[in-house]
Design a protein around this motif. Structure first.
Motif, PDB file in Angstrom:
ATOM      1  N   MET A   1      11.099   6.762  -2.484  1.00 33.57           N
ATOM      2  CA  MET A   1       9.814   6.265  -2.969  1.00 33.57           C
ATOM      3  C   MET A   1      10.023   5.517  -4.280  1.00 33.57           C
ATOM      4  SD  MET A   1       6.597   6.252  -2.084  1.00 33.57           S
ATOM      5  CE  MET A   1       6.306   7.688  -1.067  1.00 33.57           C
ATOM      6  N   ALA A 104       0.620   5.608   7.151  1.00 33.19           N
ATOM      7  CA  ALA A 104       1.818   6.284   6.650  1.00 33.19           C
ATOM      8  C   ALA A 104       3.079   5.494   6.940  1.00 33.19           C
ATOM      9  CB  ALA A 104       1.900   7.678   7.274  1.00 33.19           C
ATOM     10  N   GLN A 108       5.803   3.033   4.207  1.00 33.24           N
ATOM     11  CA  GLN A 108       7.232   3.230   4.008  1.00 33.24           C
ATOM     12  C   GLN A 108       7.899   1.933   3.547  1.00 33.24           C
ATOM     13  OE1 GLN A 108       8.999   4.972   7.518  1.00 33.24           O
ATOM     14  NE2 GLN A 108       7.453   6.582   7.637  1.00 33.24           N
ATOM     15  N   ARG A 113       3.417  -0.915  -0.143  1.00 33.57           N
ATOM     16  CA  ARG A 113       3.140  -0.068  -1.300  1.00 33.57           C
ATOM     17  C   ARG A 113       2.719  -0.920  -2.493  1.00 33.57           C
ATOM     18  NH1 ARG A 113       8.016   2.395   0.434  1.00 33.57           N
ATOM     19  NH2 ARG A 113       9.140   1.646  -1.415  1.00 33.57           N
ATOM     20  N   SER A 136      -4.527   9.980   3.623  1.00 35.93           N
ATOM     21  CA  SER A 136      -3.591  10.745   2.800  1.00 35.93           C
ATOM     22  C   SER A 136      -2.397   9.913   2.374  1.00 35.93           C
ATOM     23  CB  SER A 136      -3.120  11.989   3.556  1.00 35.93           C
ATOM     24  OG  SER A 136      -2.494  11.625   4.779  1.00 35.93           O
ATOM     25  N   ALA A 137      -1.992   8.918   3.195  1.00 34.08           N
ATOM     26  CA  ALA A 137      -0.833   8.099   2.837  1.00 34.08           C
ATOM     27  C   ALA A 137      -1.116   7.280   1.584  1.00 34.08           C
ATOM     28  CB  ALA A 137      -0.458   7.185   4.000  1.00 34.08           C
ATOM     29  N   ALA A 139      -3.430   7.967  -0.693  1.00 33.19           N
ATOM     30  CA  ALA A 139      -3.610   8.909  -1.802  1.00 33.19           C
ATOM     31  C   ALA A 139      -2.262   9.398  -2.321  1.00 33.19           C
ATOM     32  CB  ALA A 139      -4.470  10.084  -1.349  1.00 33.19           C
ATOM     33  N   ASP A 140      -1.353   9.730  -1.418  1.00 31.78           N
ATOM     34  CA  ASP A 140      -0.030  10.213  -1.834  1.00 31.78           C
ATOM     35  C   ASP A 140       0.709   9.157  -2.648  1.00 31.78           C
ATOM     36  OD1 ASP A 140      -0.523  12.563  -0.493  1.00 31.78           O
ATOM     37  OD2 ASP A 140       0.709  12.055   1.252  1.00 31.78           O
ATOM     38  N   TRP A 141       0.674   7.919  -2.186  1.00 30.54           N
ATOM     39  CA  TRP A 141       1.405   6.849  -2.870  1.00 30.54           C
ATOM     40  C   TRP A 141       0.836   6.601  -4.261  1.00 30.54           C
ATOM     41  CZ3 TRP A 141       5.071   4.166  -4.566  1.00 30.54           C
ATOM     42  CH2 TRP A 141       4.928   2.867  -5.054  1.00 30.54           C
ATOM     43  N   GLN A 143      -0.904   8.610  -6.114  1.00 31.55           N
ATOM     44  CA  GLN A 143      -0.638   9.758  -6.978  1.00 31.55           C
ATOM     45  C   GLN A 143       0.798   9.760  -7.483  1.00 31.55           C
ATOM     46  OE1 GLN A 143      -2.029  13.209  -4.674  1.00 31.55           O
ATOM     47  NE2 GLN A 143      -3.599  13.538  -6.222  1.00 31.55           N
ATOM     48  N   SER A 144       1.712   9.248  -6.659  1.00 35.61           N
ATOM     49  CA  SER A 144       3.110   9.193  -7.084  1.00 35.61           C
ATOM     50  C   SER A 144       3.306   8.236  -8.254  1.00 35.61           C
ATOM     51  CB  SER A 144       4.004   8.784  -5.913  1.00 35.61           C
ATOM     52  OG  SER A 144       3.897   7.391  -5.634  1.00 35.61           O
ATOM     53  N   ARG A 151      -9.489  12.943  -3.289  1.00 36.48           N
ATOM     54  CA  ARG A 151      -9.496  12.765  -1.834  1.00 36.48           C
ATOM     55  C   ARG A 151     -10.816  13.269  -1.258  1.00 36.48           C
ATOM     56  NH1 ARG A 151      -3.518  13.208  -0.050  1.00 36.48           N
ATOM     57  NH2 ARG A 151      -2.422  13.255  -2.043  1.00 36.48           N
TER      58      ARG A 151
END
Length: 758
Positions: A1, A104, A108, A113, A136-137, A139-141, A143-144, A151
């Motif tokens: 990531m 998602a 990748q 991104r 969620s994909a 949100a995850d990115w 947040q990273s 969410r």
């Protein structure tokens, strides 16, 4: 990531804040300029090509003065908006032509991104505090990147739309599905207020996909995302995009200016007045952009549409497309006049609808002397979608339908015309581009008329508990209709097949054919014919281990269809060059039968995402082409030149010699199909049927979520079904699967085809 350093993030935020300040001025004049180039470079920093695995994005229409086109997709030779940005009130909005760019698997890739990061920062005015709805994909990115993310689910938003007003967020990532349903308009108002106060929204959606899921509804009046976007001058439009790059969609500047409808209209105006000359390519570009935009405008538009109408009145002509004289992009005002006509006639009082001159050419004229009749029909509402009536509406003539009060506003509708494909996006029209309509049965007396006429259907939307319903239909013409097991064969021969309507229907228990009446005038044994077509469906259900659908599948012949030589759907659409083939039973059952396409498209109607990974969209459907030929035509391997055993083996060996690259495998459907054929020849069809049944009964939590998971599950399930370890076989073919999936099969003996040792 990939992570952003605080220093880089500060640079991006600062650049975005400057862009926020200048965009309103920039967008007033959406023409090539250093500012526009800077906007594209900034919003697409780090973005070269974005992907949307397994998705077919669609276009946007962009006509607002405070809007800018960021990226385009390809529709025929034209480039139409794929991503667009707008300033509205104190806020900012970005519309994206498919949610697949934010999935998602898509995230990748670093370019996807980067796109999400840039959109979050820009729409947040350089201060992104983000709410992500049901993704969620994304949100995850985000947040990273150490960005604040909340969410929410779609249900949570629908239960409490006011939280969108009270939130401290500056950015919302949301899909258009949130704006549909019972609370859609309330949520739309909350979103609009959020943007006007200074919030940012990234909204993904898809015009053509929404239309498929909402039959009988309109993008311009019923689509929640469009109701939200209309004040900004953006809309999700109908149509399909091809890729502009090798793997996805390029962040290039090709036709960027002329993808915006304001610029396209100015260019066309200058071209018509002789003060500017458009090349043939640019003429096609502006024509397509303006046609798409005019088809997407809200019904109450008072700014853009009148300008187009004035030009059409000055330069346009009568729209009379035929196969011999199609309407092309070289007649832009004629094409735009067609769009205007399609919009305007549907707003006329029913008594003022007249026959369109092109109806004589297609779908065809009704003889003036043909008897107009009234008939009572009975509909079983447990069966969804179209119910054939054997009745036909003459062009421009008003039909009256009497509806029992218990069935009013219960999801029933009347459809005129089986030819539902729209051709607006095609470079030439051989018939008028939109000739089918649906109206709700929303009162006890419904009157309806169409300038083009067509077969009359009663359309049952969704699940109904009304039981059987009787409807009285007045002022229609009888059409040839044969219902397997019900229609008297002698009556068919003596009179029914010669009834005057130009289109006929042959109804089996599991499939219905809509064909020109000319091809059934000499059809003596429709019972045997429809027995064959029902067997086609029986075999399809058998192979794919699918539970039977409550409604029959449909094939419909058309002069011109919206995509491909044939295409799947409801109905499956074909050109009229195969009209006679549908009723030629000897040919249909022959080992040399020209039925590959018929089986191929029905296979598409049974494909499931769980077992159709990237590169197999035109492969797993062809399993039924092979199965159908074997079971119905007695041909173990054949039916198409590319599945000749010698050719498949030669293709396999050449592929191996070149290194068995998965990218090549994915791009050649018949090469990929050869891999499936090797398994089928070694183990038969039973393992496939068993695996499809497993997928059918799979709990939601066990279904594959990514392409990697799809390939892994297909390997493992098929290996277990045949009792052999197929991991080396997948490796031989270059199809990537995970090490864990391979190791899970170590208890099975390895299998490879005999020719693998050559």
């Amino acid at each position: 990531m990939h992570f952003l350093s605080p220093a880089i993030l500060r640079v991006i935020v600062g650049t975005m804040a400057v862009l926020v300040a200048i965009l309103p001025t920039m967008a007033q004049n959406p023409t090539p300029s250093p500012v526009l180039s800077a906007a594209q470079r900034t919003l697409l920093t780090g973005v070269s090509e974005v992907i949307a695995p397994g998705a077919i994005p669609g276009p946007l229409a962009v006509w607002g003065k405070n809007t800018v086109v960021l990226m385009t997709g390809k529709e025929n030779s034209a480039r139409l908006p794929l991503i667009a940005a707008a300033v509205y009130g104190r806020g900012r909005v970005v519309a994206v032509g498919h949610g697949g760019f934010f999935g998602a698997e898509a995230l990748q890739q670093k370019d996807n991104r980067a796109l999400v990061r840039n959109l979050a920062v820009w729409t947040g005015g350089g201060r992104p505090n983000i709410v992500v709805v049901e993704n969620s994909a994304v949100a995850d990115w985000l947040q990273s990147l150490s960005l604040p993310v909340t969410r929410l689910t779609v249900d949570e938003v629908r239960r409490a739309p006011e939280q969108l007003r009270s939130t401290t967020a500056t950015v919302l990532f949301v899909g258009t599905e949130v704006l549909d349903g019972n609370r859609g308009e309330t949520i739309q108002r909350e979103l609009s207020a959020f943007v006007e106060r200074g919030g940012g929204v990234v909204l993904d959606g898809l015009g053509w996909g929404w239309k498929q899921l909402n039959p009988g509804k309109s993008l311009d009046t019923d689509h929640g995302g469009n109701r939200f976007l209309y004040p900004m001058g953006i809309a999700f439009a109908d149509g399909y995009f091809d890729r502009t790059g090798k793997n996805g969609w390029l962040a290039d500047a090709v036709d960027q200016e002329l993808a915006h409808a304001q610029a396209a209209l100015r260019a066309l105006d200058k071209h018509a007045e002789g003060s500017g000359t458009l090349s043939s390519a640019n003429l096609a570009q502006v024509t397509q952009v303006l046609s798409t935009t005019m088809s997407s405008l809200p019904v109450d538009d008072r700014e853009f549409a009148p300008r187009v109408k004035a030009l059409c009145a000055k330069h346009g002509g009568e729209v009379l497309p035929t196969r011999e004289k199609p309407v092309t992009a070289s007649a832009p005002f004629t094409r735009l006049a067609a769009v205007l006509y399609a919009q305007e006639w549907q707003r006329l009082p029913i008594s003022e609808v007249k026959a369109h001159p092109s109806a004589i050419s297609f779908p065809g004229a009704v003889p003036a002397e043909a008897k107009r009749i009234s008939r009572t029909i009975v509909i079983d509402t447990k069966i969804p979608q179209w119910h054939s009536t054997g009745l036909y509406v003459a062009p421009g003539e008003m039909v009256t339908i009497t509806v029992p009060s218990i069935a009013v506003q219960k999801g029933l509708g009347v459809r005129i015309g089986a030819h539902t494909d729209t051709l607006w996006h095609l470079p030439k029209w051989e018939r008028f581009p939109e000739i089918s309509l649906r109206r709700p049965l929303d009162s006890t007396t419904v009157q309806v008329a169409s300038p083009f006429g067509g077969a009359l259907f009663i359309d049952v939307a969704g699940k109904q508990s009304l039981g059987t319903v009787s409807l009285r239909i007045e002022n229609v013409v009888e059409a040839p209709l044969y219902v397997r097991g019900k229609t008297d064969l002698a009556t068919w021969k003596q009179s029914l097949r010669n009834t005057p309507a130009p289109w006929a229907e042959l109804v089996g228990k599991s499939v219905i054919l809509t064909v020109p009446s000319s091809v059934v005038r000499d059809l003596d044994d429709p019972e045997a014919l429809m027995t064959y077509w029902d067997e086609v469906m029986d075999r399809c259900y058998e192979l794919y281990a699918t539970r039977r659908r409550t409604r029959p599948e449909r094939y419909c012949v058309d002069r011109q269809i919206s995509a491909g030589y044939m295409h799947s759907g409801y109905p499956i659409m074909t050109g009229d060059d195969v009209a006679n083939d549908f009723v030629n039973l000897a040919m249909l059952r022959s080992p040399q039968g020209k039925v590959w396409g018929f089986y191929h498209e029905m296979g598409h109607n049974f494909q499931e995402d769980d077992w159709t990974f990237d590169g197999t969209g035109e492969v797993t459907n062809n399993l039924f082409s092979l199965y159908g030929f074997e079971k119905l035509n007695g041909v173990a391997t054949g039916g198409h030149p590319n599945v000749d055993p010698a050719k498949m083996e030669k293709r396999f060996q050449e592929y191996r010699a070149k290194g068995a690259k998965f990218s090549e495998w994915k791009s050649d459907p018949f090469l990929a199909l050869s891999m499936y054929v090797q398994i089928q020849k070694a183990f038969g069809w039973e393992p496939f049927i068993k695996v499809f049944a497993e997928y059918r009964d799979l709990p939601a939590e066990e279904r594959p979520k990514t392409d990697q998971e799809r390939r892994n599950q297909w390997l493992v399930r098929l290996s277990r079904s045949v009792g052999k370890n197929l991991s080396p076989f997948f490796t031989l073919w270059g199809v990537p699967v995970s090490e864990s999936a391979k190791q899970s099969l170590n208890d099975l003996p390895v299998w490879l085809p005999e020719t693998a040792t050559k």
